[in-house]
Design an enzyme around this catalytic site. Structure first.
Site, PDB file in Angstrom:
ATOM      1  N   CYS A 197       2.106   1.443   5.314  1.00  0.00           N
ATOM      2  CA  CYS A 197       2.884   2.568   5.846  1.00  0.00           C
ATOM      3  C   CYS A 197       2.413   3.917   5.299  1.00  0.00           C
ATOM      4  O   CYS A 197       2.430   4.917   6.007  1.00  0.00           O
ATOM      5  CB  CYS A 197       4.368   2.397   5.516  1.00  0.00           C
ATOM      6  SG  CYS A 197       5.159   1.059   6.428  1.00  0.00           S
ATOM      7  N   HIS A 198       2.036   3.948   3.998  1.00  0.00           N
ATOM      8  CA  HIS A 198       1.711   5.239   3.378  1.00  0.00           C
ATOM      9  C   HIS A 198       0.215   5.531   3.352  1.00  0.00           C
ATOM     10  O   HIS A 198      -0.197   6.539   2.773  1.00  0.00           O
ATOM     11  CB  HIS A 198       2.312   5.315   1.974  1.00  0.00           C
ATOM     12  CG  HIS A 198       3.814   5.415   1.997  1.00  0.00           C
ATOM     13  ND1 HIS A 198       4.466   6.589   2.301  1.00  0.00           N
ATOM     14  CD2 HIS A 198       4.773   4.494   1.798  1.00  0.00           C
ATOM     15  CE1 HIS A 198       5.784   6.379   2.266  1.00  0.00           C
ATOM     16  NE2 HIS A 198       5.997   5.110   1.971  1.00  0.00           N
ATOM     17  N   ASP A 239      -7.116 -11.551  12.447  1.00  0.00           N
ATOM     18  CA  ASP A 239      -6.008 -10.859  13.122  1.00  0.00           C
ATOM     19  C   ASP A 239      -6.366 -10.555  14.580  1.00  0.00           C
ATOM     20  O   ASP A 239      -5.951  -9.543  15.138  1.00  0.00           O
ATOM     21  CB  ASP A 239      -5.624  -9.566  12.367  1.00  0.00           C
ATOM     22  CG  ASP A 239      -4.362  -8.900  12.914  1.00  0.00           C
ATOM     23  OD1 ASP A 239      -3.553  -9.596  13.555  1.00  0.00           O
ATOM     24  OD2 ASP A 239      -4.198  -7.685  12.707  1.00  0.00           O
TER      25      ASP A 239
END
Ligand code: CA
Length: 707
Positions: A630-631, A319
């Protein structure tokens, strides 16, 4: 058109005859080319085409800065990450917010003038790897240009905020998003997109500023074999560097942030992102450089024609995007003035490149790097450490920097007087566990061929505290000539704000810990600080109205770091709330913020775990793959989105299914996952979160405080 007289009409015809390069009023090609000298205004994202983010304004300087105070502030109607740089033209300030909204204010008083909401559907959030952010606008003529999270490019009337035209720039059935600011060159609006964690093919497009007609599109990776028959030489050359059936997977290479332009050379520079999926063993079996991933590509802005490229991470698998800030400057190297391009991409090396030719001048690491021992200046290629290639070895590798980068999207700044580039740097490792039996999956979910659940933080306080201690942020003053650090400001955590440098000898930067600071540009000593009550990730900008200097910054904690690992790893600066707000300062400003609200968090009081720990493998994987981005890693949530361990619905399997399976909260971004996950697996995720919540409650320490 308001052509009342024949003469004006004739003039307008003459204008249309030479295309859209002469707008009716306001911002034109000359103003953009000379933006660096236009000290009153800030008319393009990085202040000028060189993207230096240096303003010569010096009213606020080392002597006067102690008198800097809040002139006005504006509360925003979102509670997600705020990453934008405002534009200022003729006493009016225009800014984008989370969810791609636009606000206009009187730049001196803060009086609201208009606002625009493109009404991005809440469900779009699930396509966004890194929060529902937006980084800014472009200006041309009497219009503003906005890219929206759901992939539209929209022209707005600058006076009224009314929509003039809107074009969909992506295949909305795929996970494309736009978070970056458009740029305009000679009447062409340039816009890219993101989505390389979800299986898309990257590109940048140019649209006619007048009417939204698409003029050209440059793909960053080759398409299907059928496309080979009609493709350019540059794309044919790229095709030679790929293996397998990458086009079925998207390939990646999204152009989601950086651009710069040299009007003299007439070259547009774009930063190209990571591969999709990350793991090269799946994306391009057998390897290859995979052009033009992780590259800077120089294009002709008129046609989109390829001119040169420099690939910083060939065969990228970590990445390691090269979408980070691209900055142009003319600097003296070995007694010769060189036209250079500078970038501190995710891979940890600072590059100085000849911007006419793409030749590498020098590169050195600006943060600790363990995946390569250096850059071979002759070949321009990194000298890789063999074990870093987890895609080839099949053995996990913990890389520094990691997927978050040594530097992410947060803009740098350049001070020509000091000859320094200021880098908002990150020190954070990332564990790359190659995912076995990976499958391309067009259904939702972060899907990169690296096992996100294996990457989740172990439930062991010692490990967590060690990882948190090794994870840092800094503001680094970097000398690009000698490739050395001149000074640094050390922060306890990463994900601090973008940077502004000024003629007053000051560098402004907000912090993850909730401050907006000013430093002496020469030595890094702190000369001023303001308690912003929330994490600041956006860069500041500056302008004048009636000769008075203002400094503006968007405050509001968020972005990928705040969502995914931040709950665990940002403990050293304490959990910070999101208070989304525009802050504007001037000398003698006396405005005051309302008192900071208490950070309201539900107690860590989960129902008892009644399952079998040994049955949690699938749920651990599912949580990491579908929820953790997200969490939060290991279910330790941030302050921006709900910490599921503390959720009121954790105890209610029906409500849990309504939300996670059926999508009852789709409107605010929490979509249902029924097309990827069965009700049984969704119940498994609930059990996993209950298990993790109990574990953290028992363990206490950092996990119990987290988020
Ligand atoms: Ca990425």
């Amino acid at each position: 058109m308001r052509n009342k007289f024949l003469g004006v009409l004739a003039g307008a015809l003459a204008l249309s005859a030479c295309g859209s390069d002469v707008p009716e009023g306001g911002i034109d090609a000359d103003r953009l080319i000379n933006a660096a000298q236009d000290t009153a205004n800030w008319i393009t994202y990085g202040r000028d085409y060189a993207e230096q983010r240096y303003s010569p304004l010096d009213q606020v300087n080392l002597e006067t800065v102690s008198d800097l105070g809040l002139a006005w502030y504006a509360d925003l109607d979102t509670s997600r990450g705020q990453e934008a740089t405002p534009l200022v033209m003729d006493g009016k300030l225009y800014v984008t917010t989370a969810w791609s909204k636009v606000k206009a204010y009187n730049a001196a008083t803060g009086e609201p003038l208009w606002e625009y909401d493109p009404e991005v559907p809440g469900e779009t959030a699930v396509k966004a790897c890194c929060d529902v952010v937006n980084r800014g606008l472009a200006a041309w003529g009497d219009r503003l240009y906005l890219g929206t999270l759901d992939g539209r490019l929209i022209a707005l009337d600058r006076d009224t905020g009314e929509e003039v035209w809107s074009e969909v720039t992506v295949d909305q059935s795929k996970a494309y998003t736009i978070t970056g600011a458009p740029r305009v060159i000679n009447g062409k609006v340039l816009i890219g997109n993101g989505g390389a964690e979800y299986g898309v093919r990257g590109y940048i497009s140019a649209y006619d500023a007048d009417d939204g007609e698409m003029l050209w599109r440059f793909y960053t990776v080759p398409g299907s074999p059928e496309e080979a028959e009609t493709e350019s030489e540059a794309m044919a050359a790229a095709r030679e560097t790929w293996n397998g059936e990458w086009w079925k997977l998207g390939g990646g290479g999204t152009v989601w942030d950086a651009m710069a332009y040299d009007p003299e050379l007439d070259l547009l520079y774009i930063g190209v992102g990571n591969g999709s999926p990350w793991n090269q063993a799946y994306r391009s079996p057998g390897g290859g450089d995979n052009l033009y991933l992780s590259s800077i590509v120089a294009l002709r802005p008129e046609t989109g024609e390829y001119v040169w490229h420099y690939q910083s991470t060939p065969g990228e698998t970590w990445d390691f995007t090269a979408t980070q800030h691209i900055m142009l400057a003319d600097i003296e190297i070995d007694g010769t003035e060189r036209q250079v391009l500078m970038q501190a991409p995710k891979n940890g090396f600072f590059y100085v490149i000849d911007r006419a030719t793409g030749e590498l001048i020098s590169a050195d690491n600006y943060v600790p790097v363990n995946w390569a021992t250096g850059i071979d200046v002759e070949t321009g290629r990194p000298i890789e450490v063999p074990e870093a290639r987890f895609d080839k070895t099949g053995v996990p590798f913990v890389s520094t920097p990691g997927a978050g980068g040594g530097h992410n999207w947060h803009p740098m700044a350049f001070h020509p007087g000091e000859g320094l580039v200021y880098i908002p740097a990150i020190e954070a490792a990332f564990p790359y566990f190659p995912e076995e039996n990976w499958q391309a999956d067009p259904a939702r979910g972060f899907n990169v061929g690296v096992d996100q659940s294996a990457g989740a933080m172990p439930a062991d306080n010692a490990v967590r505290e060690g990882a948190a201690a090794a994870t840092k942020g800094s503001l680094i003053a970097w000398d690009p000539v000698t490739q050395t650090e001149r000074w640094r400001v050390q922060y306890p955590g990463p994900w601090n704000g973008g940077v502004l440098a000024t003629g007053g000898g000051i560098v402004f930067q907000g912090t993850a810990g909730g401050y907006f600071n000013a430093y002496n540009a020469a030595d890094g000593s702190q000369v001023w600080s303001f308690a912003a009550q929330t994490g600041v990730v956006a860069p500041a900008m500056t302008y004048t109205v009636d000769g008075e200097q203002y400094v503006a910054v968007l405050a509001g904690w968020g972005g990928i770091w705040a969502l995914a690992p931040g709950g665990i790893l940002n403990e050293t600066s304490g959990p910070v709330p999101n208070i989304s707000r525009l802050l504007v300062f001037k000398l003698g400003g006396t405005a005051e913020l309302p008192p900071a609200p208490e950070l309201a968090r539900r107690p860590l009081d989960p129902p008892p775990f009644r399952g079998n720990v040994n049955d949690l493998a699938q749920a651990t994987y599912d949580y990491g793959r579908y929820c953790g981005g997200c969490h939060g890693d290991a279910a330790i949530g941030s302050t921006v989105l709900p910490d599921l361990r503390r959720s009121a619905v954790l105890d209610n399997s029906n409500t849990w299914q309504q939300i996670v399976h059926d999508g009852a909260l789709s409107f605010n971004g929490m979509v249902g996952f029924s097309d990827s996950l069965s009700a049984e697996r969704i119940e498994g995720i609930r059990q996993y979160v209950i298990f993790r919540a109990n574990q953290d409650k028992e363990l206490g320490g950092i996990g119990a405080q987290g988020g």
